[in-house]
Motif scaffolding. Structure first.
Motif, PDB file in Angstrom:
ATOM      1  N   MET A 274       0.830  -1.205   0.000  1.00  0.00           N
ATOM      2  CA  MET A 274       0.000   0.000   0.000  1.00  0.00           C
ATOM      3  C   MET A 274       0.864   1.255   0.000  1.00  0.00           C
ATOM      4  SD  MET A 274      -3.079  -1.090   2.590  1.00  0.00           S
ATOM      5  CE  MET A 274      -3.920  -2.667   2.388  1.00  0.00           C
ATOM      6  N   VAL A 275       1.928   1.234   0.825  1.00  0.00           N
ATOM      7  CA  VAL A 275       2.837   2.387   0.850  1.00  0.00           C
ATOM      8  C   VAL A 275       3.531   2.535  -0.495  1.00  0.00           C
ATOM      9  CG1 VAL A 275       4.940   3.305   1.904  1.00  0.00           C
ATOM     10  CG2 VAL A 275       3.168   2.298   3.351  1.00  0.00           C
ATOM     11  N   ASP A 276       3.946   1.412  -1.090  1.00  0.00           N
ATOM     12  CA  ASP A 276       4.641   1.468  -2.379  1.00  0.00           C
ATOM     13  C   ASP A 276       3.754   2.052  -3.472  1.00  0.00           C
ATOM     14  OD1 ASP A 276       6.836   0.317  -1.151  1.00  0.00           O
ATOM     15  OD2 ASP A 276       6.383  -1.715  -1.858  1.00  0.00           O
ATOM     16  N   LYS A 277       2.468   1.716  -3.446  1.00  0.00           N
ATOM     17  CA  LYS A 277       1.547   2.190  -4.479  1.00  0.00           C
ATOM     18  C   LYS A 277       0.985   3.572  -4.159  1.00  0.00           C
ATOM     19  CE  LYS A 277      -1.019   1.765  -8.184  1.00  0.00           C
ATOM     20  NZ  LYS A 277      -0.453   1.682  -9.535  1.00  0.00           N
ATOM     21  N   GLY A 278       0.758   3.861  -2.892  1.00  0.00           N
ATOM     22  CA  GLY A 278       0.090   5.083  -2.497  1.00  0.00           C
ATOM     23  C   GLY A 278       0.906   6.341  -2.762  1.00  0.00           C
ATOM     24  N   VAL A 279       0.204   7.443  -2.868  1.00  0.00           N
ATOM     25  CA  VAL A 279       0.837   8.760  -3.002  1.00  0.00           C
ATOM     26  C   VAL A 279       1.074   9.315  -1.597  1.00  0.00           C
ATOM     27  CG1 VAL A 279       0.502  11.141  -3.778  1.00  0.00           C
ATOM     28  CG2 VAL A 279      -0.166   9.238  -5.256  1.00  0.00           C
ATOM     29  N   GLN A 280       2.333   9.591  -1.280  1.00  0.00           N
ATOM     30  CA  GLN A 280       2.690  10.069   0.054  1.00  0.00           C
ATOM     31  C   GLN A 280       2.614  11.596   0.102  1.00  0.00           C
ATOM     32  OE1 GLN A 280       6.410   8.402   1.463  1.00  0.00           O
ATOM     33  NE2 GLN A 280       6.065   6.465   0.396  1.00  0.00           N
ATOM     34  N   TRP A 281       2.080  12.104   1.205  1.00  0.00           N
ATOM     35  CA  TRP A 281       2.063  13.562   1.368  1.00  0.00           C
ATOM     36  C   TRP A 281       2.172  13.929   2.839  1.00  0.00           C
ATOM     37  CZ3 TRP A 281      -1.805  16.086   4.134  1.00  0.00           C
ATOM     38  CH2 TRP A 281      -2.973  15.359   4.388  1.00  0.00           C
ATOM     39  N   ASN A 282       2.778  15.063   3.093  1.00  0.00           N
ATOM     40  CA  ASN A 282       2.920  15.596   4.440  1.00  0.00           C
ATOM     41  C   ASN A 282       2.282  16.967   4.587  1.00  0.00           C
ATOM     42  OD1 ASN A 282       4.536  13.363   4.905  1.00  0.00           O
ATOM     43  ND2 ASN A 282       6.461  14.499   4.687  1.00  0.00           N
TER      44      ASN A 282
ATOM     45  N   PHE B  47       0.379  23.378   6.767  1.00  0.00           N
ATOM     46  CA  PHE B  47       0.827  22.563   7.892  1.00  0.00           C
ATOM     47  C   PHE B  47       1.597  21.359   7.373  1.00  0.00           C
ATOM     48  CE2 PHE B  47      -3.484  21.206   6.801  1.00  0.00           C
ATOM     49  CZ  PHE B  47      -3.348  19.836   6.665  1.00  0.00           C
ATOM     50  N   ASN B  48       2.430  20.783   8.237  1.00  0.00           N
ATOM     51  CA  ASN B  48       3.236  19.614   7.898  1.00  0.00           C
ATOM     52  C   ASN B  48       2.947  18.533   8.921  1.00  0.00           C
ATOM     53  OD1 ASN B  48       5.163  17.684   7.258  1.00  0.00           O
ATOM     54  ND2 ASN B  48       6.788  19.171   6.904  1.00  0.00           N
ATOM     55  N   LEU B  49       2.457  17.377   8.447  1.00  0.00           N
ATOM     56  CA  LEU B  49       2.096  16.284   9.343  1.00  0.00           C
ATOM     57  C   LEU B  49       3.308  15.497   9.838  1.00  0.00           C
ATOM     58  CD1 LEU B  49      -0.999  14.830   7.466  1.00  0.00           C
ATOM     59  CD2 LEU B  49      -1.013  16.298   9.481  1.00  0.00           C
ATOM     60  N   LEU B  50       4.445  15.652   9.168  1.00  0.00           N
ATOM     61  CA  LEU B  50       5.627  14.874   9.539  1.00  0.00           C
ATOM     62  C   LEU B  50       6.856  15.787   9.468  1.00  0.00           C
ATOM     63  CD1 LEU B  50       6.076  11.828  10.274  1.00  0.00           C
ATOM     64  CD2 LEU B  50       6.954  11.556   7.962  1.00  0.00           C
ATOM     65  N   PRO B  51       6.984  16.695  10.432  1.00  0.00           N
ATOM     66  CA  PRO B  51       8.060  17.684  10.341  1.00  0.00           C
ATOM     67  C   PRO B  51       9.448  17.131  10.612  1.00  0.00           C
ATOM     68  CG  PRO B  51       6.839  17.957  12.393  1.00  0.00           C
ATOM     69  CD  PRO B  51       6.103  16.927  11.591  1.00  0.00           C
ATOM     70  N   GLU B  52       9.554  15.945  11.228  1.00  0.00           N
ATOM     71  CA  GLU B  52      10.878  15.394  11.507  1.00  0.00           C
ATOM     72  C   GLU B  52      11.124  14.142  10.673  1.00  0.00           C
ATOM     73  OE1 GLU B  52       8.515  15.529  13.956  1.00  0.00           O
ATOM     74  OE2 GLU B  52       7.993  13.428  14.204  1.00  0.00           O
ATOM     75  N   GLU B  53      12.410  13.821  10.474  1.00  0.00           N
ATOM     76  CA  GLU B  53      12.804  12.679   9.666  1.00  0.00           C
ATOM     77  C   GLU B  53      12.877  11.407  10.528  1.00  0.00           C
ATOM     78  OE1 GLU B  53      13.255  12.816   6.396  1.00  0.00           O
ATOM     79  OE2 GLU B  53      12.794  14.964   6.340  1.00  0.00           O
ATOM     80  N   GLY B  54      13.066  10.268   9.848  1.00  0.00           N
ATOM     81  CA  GLY B  54      13.394   9.041  10.558  1.00  0.00           C
ATOM     82  C   GLY B  54      12.236   8.113  10.854  1.00  0.00           C
ATOM     83  N   HIS B  55      11.035   8.404  10.361  1.00  0.00           N
ATOM     84  CA  HIS B  55       9.898   7.526  10.611  1.00  0.00           C
ATOM     85  C   HIS B  55       9.881   6.387   9.594  1.00  0.00           C
ATOM     86  CE1 HIS B  55       7.690   9.965  13.619  1.00  0.00           C
ATOM     87  NE2 HIS B  55       8.342  10.958  13.045  1.00  0.00           N
ATOM     88  N   LYS B  56       9.458   5.217  10.046  1.00  0.00           N
ATOM     89  CA  LYS B  56       9.394   4.062   9.146  1.00  0.00           C
ATOM     90  C   LYS B  56       8.314   4.262   8.086  1.00  0.00           C
ATOM     91  CE  LYS B  56       8.664  -0.954   9.022  1.00  0.00           C
ATOM     92  NZ  LYS B  56       8.435  -2.187   9.819  1.00  0.00           N
TER      93      LYS B  56
ATOM     94  N   ALA C  73      -1.203  17.290 -14.290  1.00  0.00           N
ATOM     95  CA  ALA C  73      -1.282  18.635 -13.731  1.00  0.00           C
ATOM     96  C   ALA C  73      -0.009  18.955 -12.964  1.00  0.00           C
ATOM     97  CB  ALA C  73      -2.499  18.759 -12.814  1.00  0.00           C
ATOM     98  N   ASP C  74       0.264  20.251 -12.813  1.00  0.00           N
ATOM     99  CA  ASP C  74       1.452  20.713 -12.104  1.00  0.00           C
ATOM    100  C   ASP C  74       1.192  20.912 -10.615  1.00  0.00           C
ATOM    101  OD1 ASP C  74       2.896  20.761 -14.465  1.00  0.00           O
ATOM    102  OD2 ASP C  74       2.303  22.821 -14.926  1.00  0.00           O
ATOM    103  N   PHE C  75       0.006  20.526 -10.140  1.00  0.00           N
ATOM    104  CA  PHE C  75      -0.275  20.695  -8.720  1.00  0.00           C
ATOM    105  C   PHE C  75       0.688  19.839  -7.895  1.00  0.00           C
ATOM    106  CE2 PHE C  75      -4.601  20.980 -10.745  1.00  0.00           C
ATOM    107  CZ  PHE C  75      -4.709  22.362 -10.635  1.00  0.00           C
ATOM    108  N   PRO C  76       1.213  20.370  -6.802  1.00  0.00           N
ATOM    109  CA  PRO C  76       2.098  19.558  -5.956  1.00  0.00           C
ATOM    110  C   PRO C  76       1.329  18.472  -5.220  1.00  0.00           C
ATOM    111  CG  PRO C  76       1.673  21.688  -4.930  1.00  0.00           C
ATOM    112  CD  PRO C  76       1.054  21.745  -6.298  1.00  0.00           C
ATOM    113  N   THR C  77       2.071  17.495  -4.696  1.00  0.00           N
ATOM    114  CA  THR C  77       1.447  16.397  -3.963  1.00  0.00           C
ATOM    115  C   THR C  77       1.152  16.854  -2.542  1.00  0.00           C
ATOM    116  OG1 THR C  77       2.706  14.850  -5.320  1.00  0.00           O
ATOM    117  CG2 THR C  77       1.666  13.960  -3.351  1.00  0.00           C
ATOM    118  N   GLU C  78       0.064  17.567  -2.405  1.00  0.00           N
ATOM    119  CA  GLU C  78      -0.349  18.151  -1.132  1.00  0.00           C
ATOM    120  C   GLU C  78      -1.871  18.051  -1.014  1.00  0.00           C
ATOM    121  OE1 GLU C  78       3.148  21.627  -1.156  1.00  0.00           O
ATOM    122  OE2 GLU C  78       1.061  22.123  -1.627  1.00  0.00           O
ATOM    123  N   ARG C  79      -2.372  18.258   0.195  1.00  0.00           N
ATOM    124  CA  ARG C  79      -3.816  18.316   0.410  1.00  0.00           C
ATOM    125  C   ARG C  79      -4.234  19.784   0.404  1.00  0.00           C
ATOM    126  NH1 ARG C  79      -7.538  19.113   4.841  1.00  0.00           N
ATOM    127  NH2 ARG C  79      -9.259  17.620   4.873  1.00  0.00           N
TER     128      ARG C  79
END
Length: 353
Positions: A6-14, A28-37, A139-145
């Protein structure tokens, strides 16, 4: 065992952005720090989600797990007894009877199981409708909500845009209450709305269109003897905040280990009462947040709209106002305050569950 596909196929966004009229008021940023699995969020169509679940079931079957998927089987009658549950099942080849120690009803918001047992929901049906459209476009829209309140292309209403796999973009447009649903779903009415939002020069194809009405409801009890309700069969919330499927998975996490202990004879049946108590608490938390989101997105009075708009105006310059903006409080793990499984140590110590 099915999370990684699911992660491999899904579109990731923060990053999420909130707009009021024609201007961005904050992000807003849902994942402001690095290092999460795992990523903070993925967007993934439900048909992929279901496919990967079925693939995992097939793998488990090959490993000898006692799981069956019975397609084109329809439960037509249910009998409840102190020690078991009986079911009558219809198939194209004819009916058959089934006897089970326990029945978990995960048959959706229109749950036939719930209806056959004479049970129902309690709660609110919100007086609003949203057009939901999946469009294929480059489209040129960024991967954001992106969420709009009162945008120029849908005045007095709201809109949502986010990206999905395979070049598909999900668009939600608030339509109001007094509408002709079948008429609004026609391409000749949907396409002009999308062109006003995306721009006349943007090329797109409609993949899927639907209209939904908000509902925030739940059953009064999730356990009825040896029948246990989970997911949409037990509770419904509005789609904003990703609380629907997430809460169904939380039901599963809560129920399965308890049922296993009961079936193994290492715990009394009364342990399952804690499923009812804890997941009703979880459902009420989701319904509360979902109702608040819906009331902010669709104000029910002129004063509510004035307050909502003032919050949005202030949020552009003042940080204190941004937590008050509610375009869908995102799902988080549930804390089971008041659960009968909480010991005195758990309640008084630093690691309360």
């Amino acid at each position: 065992g099915c999370g990684q596909p699911m992660v491999d196929k899904g579109v990731q966004w923060n990053v999420g952005k909130v707009f009021f009229d024609d201007r961005q008021v904050y992000d807003f940023n849902l994942l402001p720090e690095e290092g999460h699995k795992r990523p903070a969020f993925i967007n993934l169509q439900q048909y992929y989600f279901e496919e990967y679940l079925v693939n995992r079931v097939r793998e488990l079957q090959e490993q000898g797990a006692p799981i069956e998927i019975r397609g084109r089987n329809k439960v037509s009658a249910i009998g409840t007894h102190p020690s078991h549950v009986t079911l009558e099942v219809d198939t194209p080849e004819g009916p058959y009877n089934l006897e089970a120690d326990w029945l978990i009803a995960c048959d959706g918001a229109g749950s036939p199981t719930r209806q056959m047992l004479g049970l129902d929901f309690v709660g609110r049906v919100f007086e609003d409708n949203f057009l939901i459209a999946d469009v294929i476009m480059e489209a040129d829209f960024p991967t954001e909500r992106w969420f709009w309140f009162d945008p120029p292309f849908n005045k007095g209403q709201s809109a949502l845009l986010h990206k999905q796999p395979d070049g598909v973009w999900r668009i939600d447009l608030q339509l109001g209450w007094d509408i002709d649903k079948e008429r609004e779903k026609r391409p000749e009415n949907v396409i002009p709305r999308l062109q006003a939002m995306l721009g006349e020069d943007v090329k797109f194809e409609l993949e899927w269109v639907s209209i939904y009405t908000f509902q925030c409801r739940r059953m009064e009890q999730f356990r009825h003897g040896r029948v246990l309700f989970a997911g949409d069969a037990a509770h419904q919330v509005s789609p904003f905040g990703a609380r629907g499927a997430n809460s169904g998975l939380q039901d599963t996490d809560n129920l399965c280990w308890k049922l296993q202990l009961v079936m193994d004879g290492t715990a009394p049946e009364s342990l399952l009462d804690s499923y009812d108590i804890e997941r009703i608490h979880g459902a009420d938390e989701n319904i509360l947040n979902s109702s608040r989101s819906t009331d902010f997105i669709t104000p029910k009075s002129e004063m509510s709209r004035v307050l909502r708009d003032a919050v949005l105006d202030l949020s552009e310059q003042y940080e204190f106002a941004r937590p008050l903006v509610n375009s869908g409080r995102l799902s988080v793990p549930c804390t089971y305050d008041g659960s009968p499984l909480n010991s005195a140590d758990a309640l008084n110590g630093p690691e309360r569950t």
